[in-house]
Scaffold this motif. Structure first.
Motif, PDB file in Angstrom:
ATOM      1  N   PRO A 277     -10.306  -1.449 -10.275  1.00 41.54           N
ATOM      2  CA  PRO A 277     -10.034  -0.147 -10.897  1.00 41.54           C
ATOM      3  C   PRO A 277      -9.275   0.775  -9.943  1.00 41.54           C
ATOM      4  N   GLU A 278      -8.470   1.637 -10.507  1.00 47.46           N
ATOM      5  CA  GLU A 278      -7.616   2.520  -9.702  1.00 47.46           C
ATOM      6  C   GLU A 278      -8.432   3.664  -9.120  1.00 47.46           C
ATOM      7  N   LEU A 279      -8.283   3.876  -7.811  1.00 47.96           N
ATOM      8  CA  LEU A 279      -8.948   4.967  -7.091  1.00 47.96           C
ATOM      9  C   LEU A 279      -7.914   5.629  -6.192  1.00 47.96           C
ATOM     10  N   ASN A 280      -7.167   6.561  -6.730  1.00 45.73           N
ATOM     11  CA  ASN A 280      -5.999   7.080  -6.030  1.00 45.73           C
ATOM     12  C   ASN A 280      -6.310   7.979  -4.850  1.00 45.73           C
ATOM     13  N   SER A 281      -7.571   8.317  -4.633  1.00 44.40           N
ATOM     14  CA  SER A 281      -7.914   9.130  -3.465  1.00 44.40           C
ATOM     15  C   SER A 281      -8.393   8.278  -2.299  1.00 44.40           C
ATOM     16  N   SER A 282      -8.381   6.965  -2.454  1.00 41.78           N
ATOM     17  CA  SER A 282      -8.961   6.076  -1.437  1.00 41.78           C
ATOM     18  C   SER A 282      -8.286   6.224  -0.082  1.00 41.78           C
ATOM     19  N   GLU A 283      -6.961   6.229  -0.068  1.00 39.06           N
ATOM     20  CA  GLU A 283      -6.244   6.250   1.207  1.00 39.06           C
ATOM     21  C   GLU A 283      -6.551   7.511   1.999  1.00 39.06           C
ATOM     22  N   SER A 284      -6.584   8.666   1.337  1.00 38.45           N
ATOM     23  CA  SER A 284      -6.857   9.915   2.049  1.00 38.45           C
ATOM     24  C   SER A 284      -8.299   9.959   2.546  1.00 38.45           C
ATOM     25  N   LEU A 286     -10.166   7.307   3.390  1.00 37.43           N
ATOM     26  CA  LEU A 286     -10.294   6.371   4.507  1.00 37.43           C
ATOM     27  C   LEU A 286      -9.724   6.946   5.797  1.00 37.43           C
ATOM     28  N   SER A 287      -8.657   7.717   5.695  1.00 33.12           N
ATOM     29  CA  SER A 287      -7.996   8.250   6.885  1.00 33.12           C
ATOM     30  C   SER A 287      -8.855   9.262   7.630  1.00 33.12           C
ATOM     31  N   ASP A 289     -12.298   9.094   8.414  1.00 32.69           N
ATOM     32  CA  ASP A 289     -13.307   8.589   9.344  1.00 32.69           C
ATOM     33  C   ASP A 289     -13.125   7.127   9.718  1.00 32.69           C
ATOM     34  N   SER A 290     -12.048   6.499   9.246  1.00 32.28           N
ATOM     35  CA  SER A 290     -11.841   5.074   9.510  1.00 32.28           C
ATOM     36  C   SER A 290     -10.496   4.851  10.172  1.00 32.28           C
ATOM     37  N   GLU A 291     -10.379   3.742  10.886  1.00 39.95           N
ATOM     38  CA  GLU A 291      -9.109   3.381  11.511  1.00 39.95           C
ATOM     39  C   GLU A 291      -8.535   2.148  10.830  1.00 39.95           C
ATOM     40  N   LYS A 292      -7.236   2.176  10.631  1.00 38.40           N
ATOM     41  CA  LYS A 292      -6.579   1.040   9.995  1.00 38.40           C
ATOM     42  C   LYS A 292      -6.417  -0.073  11.011  1.00 38.40           C
TER      43      LYS A 292
END
Length: 516
Positions: A277-284, A286-287, A289-292
């Protein structure tokens, strides 16, 4: 096709790609906040270098050399474009100055990113991925393996468009006072005699009292490429592979370094896609408290996959970015913790599936199609290790540790960094690739991968390993990929990798390896 100008250019560009990767290595300590993106570019450069060397070897062989004319036109298209790309990066290295500060590295890296995105509409990493994929496809054509005609047409068209842009004069990019002017094409005609490398890459790299040229180091078994990424003040493999290294880089960001053999699949699976399912706020989200850790693209960037890591509780998540169905729309974002997914193999694909309470069988969430065996294995092992070390929820039972399509040829027990590990040898039935894998023997992390190493290129040879004690075998040129922050590879006094078996009867039989 005998070794000639075109084939020789493969080695030239392989060396150039490797040199550029070594130059980018010096950016890692200066701007650690950009380490994920820089490491991804370094990985692609080494993968390109490896693919070019494989092509050169095949062209020089009696078995495949006569098929050289089938790919000559494509090489004459791709090599000049790659050459100009590498030369552009080198020119920007020259703007660092002799004793650059972190601000200079940061500004030049921004110029590099801006220049390539403005020129071709995609990032430098995505451009390099196109080259790498194209060269791998050419190797398949050369060896007579099946290829995807549509994929080749798409890649060829993108490189043709890119080369046309590269040859246009008068394109300038300015950023923070730095300007890059487009030069005339730097590559001489491919039909000419073998060209010399026009610019010594080292002249553009700043000097540092902490760094030394790789050729000055003493390696008992010279590595195929410098370790990536490498801190200038640290040269041991453990510090490079561990998440607790001096630079603070997580081990997973070092996995896709391109320093492995290339073993292509014969079978081809379904296209890459994400069905979540689409979750368009995911990237912001994750940025914050998480590191890519990792970014991989599939199907010419139709699907981009990223792995994120939250240091507070070692929570690992996967983010899938799907290409929009119409121009002007943003990419669809789907995100899940790895602990919510199981991973299975189907032909040349890895399938990520969710368990469903209402259905007995797991439901497909994403399908990732790979073209080479080694990259599939690295993603598979990385996924399992990150999932197993997640402390946010009770540790999940690892029930997906078997990579379907592999046959276990050997199983034994070794003493490894003061731990008992299970050692296995796997052979892939489709591609013929062979690898070693050490995994946790007992406890809650049982079967979690600790390291793997690809040994396909050594099959039929016994001079790459020797017994030095009744229970110890020494391996030369082994490049283990480590999936743990707490592991130091077992090495001899001269740096050779060692396998220390628990009994003399348990040692890996040489004759069996030679027969694989």
């Amino acid at each position: 096709m005998e070794s000639g100008p075109v084939a020789d250019r493969l080695l030239d560009e392989a060396e150039n790609a490797q040199d550029v990767a070594a130059g980018l290595n010096r950016f890692l300590d200066a701007i650690p906040e950009c380490s994920t993106e820089i490491t991804a570019v370094i990985s692609e450069l080494f993968a390109i270098s490896s693919a070019l060397r494989e092509l050169h070897t095949a062209l020089a062989s009696r078995r495949y050399g006569r098929r050289g004319p089938l790919i000559e036109d494509d090489m004459e298209l791709a090599l000049p474009s790659l050459n100009i790309t590498l030369e552009d990066i080198v020119e920007m290295f020259g703007r660092l100055g002799r004793s650059p500060l972190a601000t200079a590295y940061r500004r030049v890296w921004k110029v590099i990113c801006l220049n390539f995105r403005d020129e071709g509409g995609i990032s430098l990493c995505s451009r390099l991925e196109i080259y790498r994929t194209f060269f791998i496809e050419l190797a398949l054509v050369l060896t007579g393996a099946p290829t995807g005609p549509r994929d080749m047409e798409t890649l060829r068209a993108r490189i043709e468009d890119l080369l046309e842009l590269q040859n246009q004069p008068g394109i300038d990019v300015a950023f923070d006072g730095l300007t890059l002017g487009r030069r005339a094409p730097l590559s001489p005609p491919m039909s000419s005699s073998r060209p010399q490398r026009r610019i010594p890459y080292e002249t553009f790299l700043p000097t540092s009292p902490l760094s030394s040229d790789y050729s000055d180091r003493e390696y008992p078994f010279p590595p195929p490429a410098p370790d990536v990424p490498q801190s200038p003040s640290s040269t041991t493999f453990s510090s490079l592979s561990s998440g607790s290294s001096g630079s603070g880089t997580h081990w997973a960001s070092r996995i896709f370094d391109g320093r492995h053999s290339i073993t292509a699949f014969n079978m081809s699976g379904q296209p890459s896609k994400c069905l979540g399912p689409e979750l368009n706020s995911s990237e912001s989200i994750l940025s914050r408290d998480s590191e890519k850790l990792i970014e991989l693209s599939f199907e010419n960037s139709a699907l981009i996959v990223r792995l994120y890591y939250r240091p507070a509780d070692q929570r690992a998540r996967i983010l899938c970015l799907s290409a929009p169905d119409r121009p002007g729309r943003v990419r669809k974002q789907c995100c899940l913790p790895l602990t919510s997914l199981q991973i299975f193999r189907a032909e040349s694909c890895l399938q990520l599936c969710r368990s469903s309470r209402s259905r007995r069988t797991p439901q497909l969430w994403a399908n990732l199609k790979f073209s080479i065996y080694e990259r599939m294995v690295l993603f598979f092992c990385t996924f399992l290790a990150l999932k197993a070390h997640d402390t946010c929820v009770p540790r999940p039972a690892i029930d997906d540790y078997i990579l379907d399509g592999e046959t276990e040829k050997y199983g034994g027990m070794i003493e490894d960094d003061n731990f008992l590990h299970a050692l296995r040898i796997f052979k892939d039935r489709d591609s013929g690739g062979v690898r070693l894998e050490a995994s946790v023997l007992r406890g809650e992390l049982q079967r979690t991968p600790v390291w793997t190493a690809f040994v396909t290129q050594y099959l039929g040879s016994t001079n790459w390993m020797r017994r030095i004690e009744p229970k110890v075998i020494q391996l030369r040129d082994l490049h283990p990929y480590v999936f743990s922050p707490d592991y130091t590879p077992q090495r001899g006094p001269r740096g050779e990798h060692e396998l220390r078996f628990t009994t003399a009867q348990g040692k890996m039989p040489w004759s069996m390896v030679a027969r694989l």
